[in-house]
Write a protein that holds these residues in place. Structure first.
Motif, PDB file in Angstrom:
ATOM      1  N   LEU A 249       0.823  -1.209   0.000  1.00 20.66           N
ATOM      2  CA  LEU A 249       0.000   0.000   0.000  1.00 20.66           C
ATOM      3  C   LEU A 249       0.859   1.262   0.000  1.00 20.66           C
ATOM      4  N   LEU A 250       1.980   1.240   0.718  1.00 19.35           N
ATOM      5  CA  LEU A 250       2.872   2.402   0.715  1.00 19.35           C
ATOM      6  C   LEU A 250       3.447   2.649  -0.680  1.00 19.35           C
ATOM      7  N   LYS A 251       3.754   1.582  -1.411  1.00 15.54           N
ATOM      8  CA  LYS A 251       4.227   1.735  -2.791  1.00 15.54           C
ATOM      9  C   LYS A 251       3.149   2.383  -3.650  1.00 15.54           C
ATOM     10  N   ALA A 252       1.910   1.914  -3.491  1.00 17.42           N
ATOM     11  CA  ALA A 252       0.806   2.474  -4.271  1.00 17.42           C
ATOM     12  C   ALA A 252       0.601   3.947  -3.937  1.00 17.42           C
ATOM     13  N   MET A 253       0.649   4.287  -2.658  1.00 15.41           N
ATOM     14  CA  MET A 253       0.444   5.678  -2.247  1.00 15.41           C
ATOM     15  C   MET A 253       1.574   6.577  -2.745  1.00 15.41           C
ATOM     16  N   SER A 254       2.809   6.089  -2.688  1.00 17.05           N
ATOM     17  CA  SER A 254       3.947   6.856  -3.206  1.00 17.05           C
ATOM     18  C   SER A 254       3.770   7.139  -4.691  1.00 17.05           C
ATOM     19  N   THR A 255       3.411   6.106  -5.445  1.00 18.38           N
ATOM     20  CA  THR A 255       3.198   6.255  -6.887  1.00 18.38           C
ATOM     21  C   THR A 255       2.124   7.293  -7.168  1.00 18.38           C
ATOM     22  N   ASN A 256       1.032   7.232  -6.424  1.00 18.50           N
ATOM     23  CA  ASN A 256      -0.065   8.181  -6.628  1.00 18.50           C
ATOM     24  C   ASN A 256       0.342   9.617  -6.338  1.00 18.50           C
TER      25      ASN A 256
END
Length: 360
Positions: free
Chosen positions: A185-192
């Motif tokens: 989820l942290l990877k997804a949030m960073s990407t966003n």
């Protein structure tokens, strides 16, 4: 931390109060009129809406279009709500069920067995019944068990319950799976946010990222309209993965000034943005006030897994998200300093993160 070595008054176990058969709750648990869940003004009447549900199945799949749609769903939820329910998250449903039930088993043990793990406000680790050390504070209708999971150097299984016999093993297995989910989820949030995929993980400490578990037990309450299981607050850490009690609703989220009772989706986790992600994102993502109501007929058990910064890291808005038009909205602070504020005051809405805001 010397001022936080002991509780200001003798600790009363709420479960023992509930089991005693009382018909009226002690005055110490009665909330002010404005905070009581049973009293709603016209502007606070609950809306017939719920937090978003996000299917994570395609988050790291091969179909780029489906992955991007999942990322958009996460982004909208983090910006508009600060909360979402995650389904198809990769954690075994059976493991979720067994872990929740083993903790229910712990709280049903005799009091003298649980008292072996009684905690202190210096770390909160162990069996507890209050948050904050303000003498004479109005208390919440709940007991809990708090333990450290990450970094491994802070993990001390001897402080985890030895009964039920499978508790320690299940906590270790469950914690490892939820840590993996946090990383995704942290990877997804960073990407966003337009950052490097590993930015948030690194900003929170990389391999030394913090993680802890608080298991909440909300006993039956004879006057649920007068009190709360957990007072209004935003989570102080980075991100929270909550395993709710799917049989009894209790979590309420504040949206547009209204309290919305979350209806748990079977086998879903409830994910919410914490104060530290609000700071790191320069308020693109927002931590949101939430609270817990209690029930007159049923106990509730929920497991809150907190993904937190390394305690001595300075947390401040990402430089990539700061510009002349949008200056840094928050002053830097370590998580240790921030936690001290929380441990002193206890739950207090959004006051803690608002206190970090710069005067620009």
């Amino acid at each position: 931390m010397n001022c936080l070595q002991s509780w200001p008054e003798p600790v009363v176990r709420v479960q023992s109060l509930s089991d005693s058969g009382i018909h009226a709750i002690p005055e110490r648990y009665i909330k002010p009129l404005t905070d009581r869940p049973g009293l709603k003004t016209c502007s606070e009447i609950e809306e017939h809406v719920d937090i978003p549900v996000v299917d994570l199945q395609n988050l790291f799949g091969k179909d780029q279009a489906l992955r991007e749609e999942t990322l958009r769903c996460i982004s909208r939820a983090c910006q508009d709500w600060g909360f979402f329910q995650a389904v198809n998250h990769g954690v075994s449903h059976d493991l979720m069920r067994r872990t929740r039930e083993v903790w229910r088993g712990f709280f049903n043990l005799p009091l003298e067995v649980k008292q072996v793990y009684a905690n202190a406000p210096s770390t909160y680790e162990g069996y507890g019944s209050r948050l904050g050390v303000e003498k004479g504070a109005i208390l919440d209708w709940s007991d809990y068990f708090f333990l450290h999971f990450m970094p491994v150097s802070l993990r001390n299984q001897s402080k985890w319950p030895a009964q039920p016999s499978s508790c320690r093993e299940l906590v270790a297995e469950y914690g490892a799976e939820v840590v993996k989910l946090c990383g995704k989820l942290l990877k997804a949030m960073s990407t966003n946010l337009g950052l490097q995929e590993d930015y948030l993980q690194k900003a929170l400490g990389g391999e030394d990222i913090g993680a802890c578990l608080r298991v909440n037990f909300y006993p039956k309450c004879p006057q649920p309209d007068l009190t709360l299981g957990l007072s209004s607050h935003s989570d102080p850490g980075g991100m929270t993965i909550l395993l709710p009690d799917h049989d009894v609703a209790g979590l309420q989220v504040r949206k547009n000034g209204k309290w919305i009772t979350v209806k748990p989706v079977p086998n879903a986790f409830i994910v919410n943005v914490g104060d530290q992600l609000e700071v790191l994102s320069n308020e693109i993502y927002k931590s949101v006030e939430h609270r817990v109501i209690v029930n007159s007929a049923k106990d509730r058990v929920s497991l809150a897994f907190f993904c937190n910064p390394k305690s001595d890291l300075l947390i401040e808005p990402a430089k990539e998200l700061v510009s002349k038009d949008r200056p840094a909205l928050y002053n830097p602070m370590t998580f240790d300093e921030y936690r001290l504020y929380i441990r002193t005051k206890g739950p207090c809405g959004k006051a803690q993160v608002e206190s970090l805001k710069s005067n620009r």
